[in-house]
Design an enzyme around this catalytic site. Structure first.
Site, PDB file in Angstrom:
ATOM      1  N   HIS A  23      53.838 -91.232  14.281  1.00 24.16           N
ATOM      2  CA  HIS A  23      54.163 -90.842  12.902  1.00 24.16           C
ATOM      3  C   HIS A  23      55.157 -91.833  12.303  1.00 24.16           C
ATOM      4  O   HIS A  23      55.790 -92.604  13.020  1.00 24.16           O
ATOM      5  CB  HIS A  23      54.752 -89.418  12.858  1.00 24.16           C
ATOM      6  CG  HIS A  23      53.710 -88.345  12.996  1.00 24.16           C
ATOM      7  ND1 HIS A  23      53.322 -87.861  14.221  1.00 24.16           N
ATOM      8  CD2 HIS A  23      52.973 -87.678  12.076  1.00 24.16           C
ATOM      9  CE1 HIS A  23      52.385 -86.933  14.047  1.00 24.16           C
ATOM     10  NE2 HIS A  23      52.154 -86.801  12.756  1.00 24.16           N
ATOM     11  N   LYS A  36      59.974 -89.049  10.142  1.00 28.20           N
ATOM     12  CA  LYS A  36      59.667 -87.716  10.707  1.00 28.20           C
ATOM     13  C   LYS A  36      60.829 -87.224  11.569  1.00 28.20           C
ATOM     14  O   LYS A  36      61.372 -87.966  12.385  1.00 28.20           O
ATOM     15  CB  LYS A  36      58.380 -87.778  11.532  1.00 28.20           C
ATOM     16  CG  LYS A  36      57.937 -86.404  12.025  1.00 28.20           C
ATOM     17  CD  LYS A  36      56.516 -86.420  12.552  1.00 28.20           C
ATOM     18  CE  LYS A  36      56.113 -85.084  13.149  1.00 28.20           C
ATOM     19  NZ  LYS A  36      56.166 -83.984  12.174  1.00 28.20           N
TER      20      LYS A  36
END
Ligand code: NAD
Length: 259
Positions: free
Chosen positions: A146, A150
């Site tokens: 990600h 995040k």
């Protein structure tokens, strides 16, 4: 189907409005926002006939809720009073709010899912089946990637995939999960499910589940490129709810994996 979007000015709301405009069978009849939101009364660019409103959309057949967990109870009460189907994508519900969902589902049909992407829900099913078919001779390793902003790791989706793999094997994830490895960890225990997080750049979301034996590797992967993946799934769920009996449904039902 006449559909209203709750949380219409939010990130998901905007994606829903964009996707609905190109989804056959979806007629957006209201773009609902919280009282006091600066967008109220402004025209909705994606649906020029509409203006953002804080009024409950009584003429909708289904409402799609991507708002905030504290609003869900009141939204469900309104949907029950108006006999409307609900697609509930809002996450972070308290136990009391979850009980409200269960109570409302006695009277109206609700699709409730923390991840409405069609691809991720298909992946969950494939992983469960692969784990059941391949058995303990295949080591399961999950790698997710990600963007650098995040906050949590591993991702909720990676944990759901690990749960699906554990369910396929008939074991409890807490007994077999290994989140990351470091140092002298010893030999890999049979049955372990490894979960690993990569963080960097602007990656929207990547998940790969590998089943690794001495002879071969099977890898099942999903790459998200846009939040529209969630919107597409939510709209599919709303269309699926048409004339459905009261109850709680998941994306497994929408995709035809459950009765
Ligand atoms: P966001 O903050 O960008 O948007 C939420 C919107 O809801 C805001 O515009 C807010 O003003 C509005 N809102 C708040 N109270 C309201 C009310 N009473 N009536 C109408 N509108 C109201 O958030 P987001 O990124 O769009 O996410 C919304 C929710 O959806 C979060 O809980 C998020 O975790 C969840 N989510 C779920 C999925 C899924 O697949 N299930 C995917 C993405 C996000």
């Amino acid at each position: 189907m006449r559909i209203a979007i709750l949380g219409a000015a939010g990130r998901m709301g905007q994606n829903l409005l964009r996707c609905a405009a190109k989804t056959e069978g979806c007629e957006i009849v209201a773009a609902v926002e919280r009282p006091g939101h600066p967008c109220l009364s402004a025209a909705v660019p994606e649906a020029p006939a509409l203006r953002y409103t804080a009024d409950w959309p009584a003429d909708a057949q289904a409402v799609i809720d991507f708002t905030f967990h504290e609003c869900v109870t009141a939204n469900l009460a309104n949907a029950v009073a108006n006999k409307q189907a609900v697609v509930l994508g809002t996450t972070g519900l308290t136990d009391a709010e979850k009980q409200c969902v269960a109570d409302a589902a006695a009277q109206i049909p609700i699709v409730w899912a923390a991840n409405m992407s069609l691809g991720v829900n298909l992946l969950l099913e494939l992983v469960k089946r692969a784990a059941a078919v391949l058995g303990q001779g295949y080591d399961i390793e999950i790698v997710e990637a990600h963007h650098r902003l995040k906050k949590d790791a591993p991702s909720g989706t990676a944990l759901s995939l690990a749960e699906a793999a554990a369910a396929g094997r008939g074991v409890a994830l807490r007994d077999v999960a290994c989140c990351g490895r470091e140092g002298i960890v010893g030999e890999r225990p049979t049955g372990e499910i490894g979960i690993h997080a990569v963080r960097g750049g602007a990656i929207v979301g990547e998940h790969t589940v590998s089943f690794i034996s001495d002879e071969e590797t099977v890898a099942i992967a999903h790459t998200a490129t846009s939040r529209e993946a969630f919107a597409t799934g939510a709209l599919r769920a709303a269309l699926w709810l048409n004339a459905r009996a009261p109850g709680i449904y998941t994306m497994r039902h929408v995709l035809g994996f459950a009765d």
